[in-house]
Design an enzyme around this catalytic site. Structure first.
Site, PDB file in Angstrom:
ATOM      1  N   HIS A 242       6.107  -2.575   8.621  1.00 31.77           N
ATOM      2  CA  HIS A 242       5.894  -3.058   7.249  1.00 31.77           C
ATOM      3  C   HIS A 242       6.938  -4.136   6.950  1.00 31.77           C
ATOM      4  O   HIS A 242       7.968  -3.870   6.333  1.00 31.77           O
ATOM      5  CB  HIS A 242       6.020  -1.893   6.258  1.00 31.77           C
ATOM      6  CG  HIS A 242       5.621  -2.233   4.864  1.00 31.77           C
ATOM      7  ND1 HIS A 242       5.054  -1.310   4.006  1.00 31.77           N
ATOM      8  CD2 HIS A 242       5.704  -3.379   4.157  1.00 31.77           C
ATOM      9  CE1 HIS A 242       4.824  -1.885   2.834  1.00 31.77           C
ATOM     10  NE2 HIS A 242       5.216  -3.139   2.909  1.00 31.77           N
TER      11      HIS A 242
ATOM     12  N   HIS B  78       3.292   8.336   3.366  1.00 28.63           N
ATOM     13  CA  HIS B  78       4.440   8.278   2.458  1.00 28.63           C
ATOM     14  C   HIS B  78       4.960   9.681   2.178  1.00 28.63           C
ATOM     15  O   HIS B  78       4.322  10.466   1.498  1.00 28.63           O
ATOM     16  CB  HIS B  78       4.138   7.562   1.140  1.00 28.63           C
ATOM     17  CG  HIS B  78       5.379   6.973   0.531  1.00 28.63           C
ATOM     18  ND1 HIS B  78       5.759   5.664   0.742  1.00 28.63           N
ATOM     19  CD2 HIS B  78       6.340   7.517  -0.242  1.00 28.63           C
ATOM     20  CE1 HIS B  78       6.893   5.425   0.105  1.00 28.63           C
ATOM     21  NE2 HIS B  78       7.264   6.536  -0.493  1.00 28.63           N
TER      22      HIS B  78
ATOM     23  N   GLU C  52       1.489  -3.344   7.839  1.00 30.30           N
ATOM     24  CA  GLU C  52       1.366  -3.135   6.399  1.00 30.30           C
ATOM     25  C   GLU C  52       2.099  -4.236   5.647  1.00 30.30           C
ATOM     26  O   GLU C  52       3.077  -4.795   6.150  1.00 30.30           O
ATOM     27  CB  GLU C  52       1.990  -1.790   5.996  1.00 30.30           C
ATOM     28  CG  GLU C  52       1.384  -0.579   6.652  1.00 30.30           C
ATOM     29  CD  GLU C  52       2.042   0.712   6.192  1.00 30.30           C
ATOM     30  OE1 GLU C  52       1.434   1.774   6.385  1.00 30.30           O
ATOM     31  OE2 GLU C  52       3.165   0.662   5.648  1.00 30.30           O
TER      32      GLU C  52
END
Length: 237
Positions: free
Chosen positions: A43, A190, A70
């Site tokens: 990410h 998450h 991401e």
């Protein structure tokens, strides 16, 4: 079996803290795949405080499982993804100064923007996923964007589960069930961890992939990376 994609941002954070190349993120990606991980997630953020844009390019030749990138689709991010052509791009509505991802897309308000982005990625044969809160209206909105998958934002579940509230799973069950009926693939991520991953997996219908970084790397400090990945894979069966 739900696939385990390991987010290696924290390895880059550790590397960057000393300014050198230890630990090496490319070697770590090779190792976690050798240990059984079925995907590598990164990410990159605009300030490159952990994964750098160059890392994304360097990782491409060595990720032989699923490569998931991401990020917020700003022009630099979009250009990078189109150049690399990973297995999957996951669109996340990060603010520039966000410490970590803290909300999903408003798929209704940003429908036109998401449609445009998703069409561009899909025209380049890149599977798309969008980060969403466990809200039925947002799942319906996600379907209208043309995305292949959604990624359920699981922080609320993880927090409540840690307090002993197992009912916190219900919004995620409802959203996954709806996504399945709409022919949307379901990912999640998450704050998922060894403590909550098996319960989550057992209750979410059609869960295709989980992306886990912070917890997995933290757990590995005590148990070792190979042991932790093996344990996740067992819990995800």
């Amino acid at each position: 079996m739900t696939k385990l994609s390991v987010n290696i941002n924290k390895i880059a954070t550790l590397r960057n803290s000393r300014g050198g190349d230890t630990p090496n993120v490319v070697q770590f990606a090779k190792d976690i795949q050798r240990f059984g991980a079925e995907g590598v997630t990164i990410h990159p953020r605009p300030d490159e405080r952990h994964i750098r844009y160059q890392d994304a390019y360097d990782l491409k030749p060595v990720v032989h499982t699923e490569y998931n990138i991401e990020g917020n689709p700003n022009p630099k991010f979009v250009d990078m993804v189109l150049a690399i052509k990973p297995t999957q791009v996951t669109l996340v509505p990060d603010a520039v100064d966000a410490l970590t991802s803290d909300a999903g897309w408003d798929t209704i308000t940003y429908k036109d923007f998401l449609v445009e982005m998703i069409q561009e990625f899909k025209q380049n044969n890149i599977r798309t996923s969008i980060f969403v809160d466990p809200n039925l209206k947002q799942i319906e909105g996600a379907k209208e964007t043309g995305t292949d998958r959604i990624e359920l934002y699981t922080e609320a579940f993880a927090h409540q589960y840690g307090l002993g509230n197992t009912k916190s799973i219900q919004p995620y069950v409802d959203c996954a069930t709806l996504a399945n009926t709409l022919d949307l693939g379901v990912n999640a991520g998450h704050d998922l961890s060894l403590d909550n991953i098996q319960f989550f997996k057992e209750n979410i219908p059609g869960l295709l992939e989980v992306s886990i970084g912070h917890a997995l790397i933290s757990e590995s400090l005590y148990l070792g990376v190979e042991n932790v990945i093996s344990t996740y894979l067992e819990k995800l069966k």
